[in-house]
Design a protein around this motif. Structure first.
Motif, PDB file in Angstrom:
ATOM      1  N   VAL A  53      -5.389   7.309  -5.989  1.00  0.00           N
ATOM      2  CA  VAL A  53      -4.548   8.486  -6.167  1.00  0.00           C
ATOM      3  C   VAL A  53      -3.097   8.075  -6.029  1.00  0.00           C
ATOM      4  CG1 VAL A  53      -6.339  10.005  -5.256  1.00  0.00           C
ATOM      5  CG2 VAL A  53      -4.589   9.104  -3.722  1.00  0.00           C
ATOM      6  N   LEU A  54      -2.214   8.899  -6.554  1.00  0.00           N
ATOM      7  CA  LEU A  54      -0.777   8.638  -6.481  1.00  0.00           C
ATOM      8  C   LEU A  54      -0.264   9.057  -5.104  1.00  0.00           C
ATOM      9  CD1 LEU A  54       1.479   7.609  -8.446  1.00  0.00           C
ATOM     10  CD2 LEU A  54       2.098  10.007  -8.753  1.00  0.00           C
ATOM     11  N   VAL A  55       0.371   8.102  -4.404  1.00  0.00           N
ATOM     12  CA  VAL A  55       0.886   8.378  -3.059  1.00  0.00           C
ATOM     13  C   VAL A  55       2.367   8.008  -3.015  1.00  0.00           C
ATOM     14  CG1 VAL A  55      -1.359   7.919  -2.017  1.00  0.00           C
ATOM     15  CG2 VAL A  55       0.321   6.075  -2.174  1.00  0.00           C
ATOM     16  N   PRO A 106       5.333  13.022   3.290  1.00  0.00           N
ATOM     17  CA  PRO A 106       5.438  11.856   4.181  1.00  0.00           C
ATOM     18  C   PRO A 106       5.048  10.570   3.459  1.00  0.00           C
ATOM     19  CG  PRO A 106       4.226  13.667   5.224  1.00  0.00           C
ATOM     20  CD  PRO A 106       4.361  14.011   3.779  1.00  0.00           C
ATOM     21  N   ALA A 107       5.499   9.454   3.990  1.00  0.00           N
ATOM     22  CA  ALA A 107       5.181   8.149   3.405  1.00  0.00           C
ATOM     23  C   ALA A 107       3.680   7.896   3.507  1.00  0.00           C
ATOM     24  CB  ALA A 107       5.959   7.059   4.114  1.00  0.00           C
ATOM     25  N   GLY A 108       3.081   7.376   2.413  1.00  0.00           N
ATOM     26  CA  GLY A 108       1.665   7.049   2.395  1.00  0.00           C
ATOM     27  C   GLY A 108       0.743   8.209   2.104  1.00  0.00           C
ATOM     28  N   GLN A 109       1.276   9.417   1.901  1.00  0.00           N
ATOM     29  CA  GLN A 109       0.452  10.585   1.630  1.00  0.00           C
ATOM     30  C   GLN A 109       0.359  10.847   0.128  1.00  0.00           C
ATOM     31  OE1 GLN A 109      -1.362  12.382   3.914  1.00  0.00           O
ATOM     32  NE2 GLN A 109      -0.739  10.675   5.228  1.00  0.00           N
ATOM     33  N   PRO A 110      -0.770  11.396  -0.340  1.00  0.00           N
ATOM     34  CA  PRO A 110      -0.891  11.711  -1.766  1.00  0.00           C
ATOM     35  C   PRO A 110       0.152  12.729  -2.216  1.00  0.00           C
ATOM     36  CG  PRO A 110      -3.043  11.747  -0.694  1.00  0.00           C
ATOM     37  CD  PRO A 110      -2.029  11.642   0.399  1.00  0.00           C
ATOM     38  N   VAL A 111       0.496  12.635  -3.495  1.00  0.00           N
ATOM     39  CA  VAL A 111       1.487  13.538  -4.085  1.00  0.00           C
ATOM     40  C   VAL A 111       0.750  14.666  -4.787  1.00  0.00           C
ATOM     41  CG1 VAL A 111       3.401  13.726  -5.702  1.00  0.00           C
ATOM     42  CG2 VAL A 111       3.092  11.625  -4.384  1.00  0.00           C
ATOM     43  N   PRO A 112       0.794  15.883  -4.252  1.00  0.00           N
ATOM     44  CA  PRO A 112       0.127  17.000  -4.945  1.00  0.00           C
ATOM     45  C   PRO A 112       0.908  17.398  -6.193  1.00  0.00           C
ATOM     46  CG  PRO A 112       0.500  17.468  -2.596  1.00  0.00           C
ATOM     47  CD  PRO A 112       1.334  16.272  -2.947  1.00  0.00           C
TER      48      PRO A 112
END
Length: 341
Positions: A53-55, A106-112
């Motif tokens: 997934v895109l993060v 936040p850094a490292g979290q998926p981009v909704p």
């Protein structure tokens, strides 16, 4: 010799011999390490039961304009993948370039998907603007816009070029000056996406307007500058902002707080804000020896000779001298120009 002492000596010799033999076996019997080439078949496969997934590669605050350095694909557990996440194979990252983050990630979290505002969507510029900032559009030409190589998210300096006529003779003064620095580009002709050709190369399109982020006061200065002369964009390097900040701190123009957290937040804000002051300028004389370096002043009235001579001396004078009246501004004087009659 005492039998006990002799027995101890013999036992010590036996132990030494066995130790030497074992040490020799370890050294001689160990095979030399052999380098084995392992074929590289490509990137390692993602772990089982995961999907990419895109993060966010770093923390993305509100108003961040996405580019290639802000996001990437990473493995994510399938049971934690929500329907709103952007998956590899279903997402064209090139189409996300120039989109704006609606809320912090936040850094490292998926981009909704709901966290991004696409160019042309309602509220796009409002989401891109930082707190207390304004958007102002500047007309530019292909020559004054770095030949179309300025994209949303870049930072530019604003150069004003003008011609000052003055009031004297000779050519007017031609000058350019950097009036504003570190302005963030929000959009160009309402387009923020980078198009690519069939080979993956970026297609550079010309545009006639550029939308910049500015404080209310700087927006007023830009509005006035448009009426004074022609505006040009000067693309800044990414490394310039920290250097300018260090120079301002060294000069005492910026005070650094003692708290490390407050210091980090202050440095981030100062790096992202446009800058006034410290203008530099170049005149025509700096480019060509045939141009002026100062504004032509309003010259005084040129010395003019009176069309009629001053009144002749009274009759009976010993000598008559021909004179003329010379006028310089508000001053006038009589100057002899001839000999005796």
């Amino acid at each position: 010799m005492d039998p006990r002492r002799l027995l101890l000596i013999v036992g010590a010799l036996v132990v030494a011999a066995v130790t030497a033999f074992l040490a020799r076996s370890l050294v001689v019997g160990t095979p030399a390490p052999t380098a084995v080439a392992v074929p590289v078949l490509g990137p390692p496969a993602p772990p089982a039961n995961t999907t990419e997934v895109l993060v966010a590669r770093r923390a993305l605050p509100v108003g961040t304009i996405l580019d290639a350095s802000t996001v990437e694909f990473r493995p994510w557990p399938k049971e934690l993948v929500a329907g709103a996440y952007l998956l590899r194979g279903q997402t064209d990252v090139s189409r996300l370039q120039g989109t704006v983050v609606r809320f912090a990630i936040p850094a490292g979290q998926p981009v909704p998907q709901g966290a991004l505002v696409q160019p042309g969507d309602r509220g796009f510029l409002a989401a891109a603007l930082g707190p207390g900032m304004r958007a102002i559009t500047v007309p530019v030409s292909a020559q004054s816009a770095v030949a179309g190589f300025v994209f949303p998210g870049d930072r530019v300096d604003l150069i004003l070029t003008q011609t000052v006529d003055g009031g004297g003779d000779g050519p007017p003064l031609r000058a350019s000056e950097t009036v504003l620095r570190n302005l963030r580009v929000l959009a160009t002709d309402q387009r923020t996406d980078k198009q690519t050709d069939g080979r993956g190369n970026t297609v550079v399109n010309g545009y006639s307007t550029v939308t910049l982020e500015a404080t209310p006061r700087i927006a007023e200065k830009i509005a006035v500058a448009q009426t004074v002369g022609a505006l040009s964009l000067s693309l800044r390097s990414i490394a310039d902002a920290p250097d300018d900040l260090e120079e301002a701190i060294a000069s005492g123009a910026i005070e650094v707080p003692d708290d490390p957290r407050q210091e980090k937040a202050m440095l981030a804000r100062r790096t992202a804000r446009p800058q006034e002051g410290g203008e530099t300028f170049v005149t025509g004389a700096d480019v060509s020896r045939f141009q002026r370096s100062t504004v032509p002043g309003r010259s005084e009235a040129a010395p003019s000779l009176s069309a009629t001579a001053a009144p002749a001396p009274a009759a009976g004078s010993a000598a008559a001298v021909r004179v003329v009246r010379v006028v310089r501004g508000n001053d006038s004087s009589l100057v002899p120009v001839g000999g005796k009659n």
